[in-house]
Design a protein around this motif. Sequence first.
Motif, short mmCIF file in Angstrom:
data_model
loop_
_atom_site.label_atom_id
_atom_site.label_comp_id
_atom_site.label_asym_id
_atom_site.label_seq_id
_atom_site.Cartn_x
_atom_site.Cartn_y
_atom_site.Cartn_z
N GLN A 94 -23.98 -14.78 36.77
CA GLN A 94 -23.30 -14.78 38.16
C GLN A 94 -22.16 -15.98 38.20
O GLN A 94 -21.11 -15.80 38.78
CB GLN A 94 -24.42 -15.07 38.97
CG GLN A 94 -25.19 -13.79 39.32
CD GLN A 94 -24.48 -12.63 40.10
OE1 GLN A 94 -23.86 -12.67 40.89
NE2 GLN A 94 -24.43 -11.57 39.29
N VAL A 95 -22.90 -17.08 37.65
CA VAL A 95 -21.55 -18.44 37.86
C VAL A 95 -20.48 -17.97 36.89
O VAL A 95 -19.40 -18.24 37.12
CB VAL A 95 -22.32 -19.47 37.27
CG1 VAL A 95 -21.41 -20.59 37.00
CG2 VAL A 95 -23.40 -20.21 38.36
N ALA A 96 -20.59 -17.51 35.65
CA ALA A 96 -19.55 -17.14 34.92
C ALA A 96 -18.60 -16.00 35.58
O ALA A 96 -17.40 -16.05 35.29
CB ALA A 96 -19.85 -16.66 33.44
N ALA A 97 -19.45 -14.85 36.12
CA ALA A 97 -18.48 -14.02 36.69
C ALA A 97 -17.57 -14.43 37.87
O ALA A 97 -16.53 -14.18 38.28
CB ALA A 97 -19.19 -12.85 37.32
N GLY A 98 -17.99 -15.57 38.41
CA GLY A 98 -17.22 -16.22 39.66
C GLY A 98 -16.19 -17.26 39.11
O GLY A 98 -15.34 -17.58 39.99
#
Length: 268
Positions: A94-98
């Motif tokens: 989730q953090v990487a995708a953001g």
Amino acid sequence: MTTRVMRSDEWSKPPRPVHREVIEAEPPAGGANDRPPVLFVPGLGHGAWAFAEHWLEHISQRGFRGYSMSLRGHGGSGPAPDARLRDYVHDVTQVAAGLPRQAVLVGHGAGALVVAMAMARYPVKAGVLVAPVFGGLGTAFGLLGSNPGGTLPGLFGGRVTLSRDQLFSKALAAGAGQAYAQRLQRVPGAVQRQLLTRHEPEAPVGNPPVLVVGSPDDRIVAADTLTWVARRYGGSPLLFPGMGHDLMLDARWQEPIDAIADWLEKVG
């Protein structure tokens, strides 16, 4: 290695939402804006602070926008006493995708296992596995041998306590090592039990370059484990003799992060 497409447990019982701590460091003005962002994922018990101490700022000085996150239940992220590995993988993806661009994921310890699992879900630019803990009885017995008093409770659902000598070389000032060790947080019992089994993550999406970094003098991860993990990704480990498990906090912390930055510049 193969990649599984359907993960019914993840859509039928998704991880609960939680606040995630992310610390950011920007390159100097006029830095290399075309470089991918680098997301650091600390190991169990560690928070974002473990990379923010040295590596985060240093990678930004090398021209990469850096981010350091805390897994749920760690650092400034929300509490999660019942967390499992899949919850941590969810946090990382989730953090990487953001992030603004396709990212490089750098995981340490069991955070390297989380990164390896996340690479089967998120198409990374590259992956770096630092002192990777992929679990298994060998890891448990190694911990028992070097610190039986701190490890034995974990086999029965209690807290695993890592010592200064397990984490750092003698080159790091004793006071500094002890202070870092005292910052480590309790790891959920479910995750500790999961790590009793050796994990073999699915293949990364898109076959990205993966670098394994460690020390032959690590008192938590054996040298043959470093070799085994590196071979899974088609390479050999990059070794730093004389350093401890927490390479990012040890006395010679700059050597590994410079080597990682050099490698990232080469793989583009």
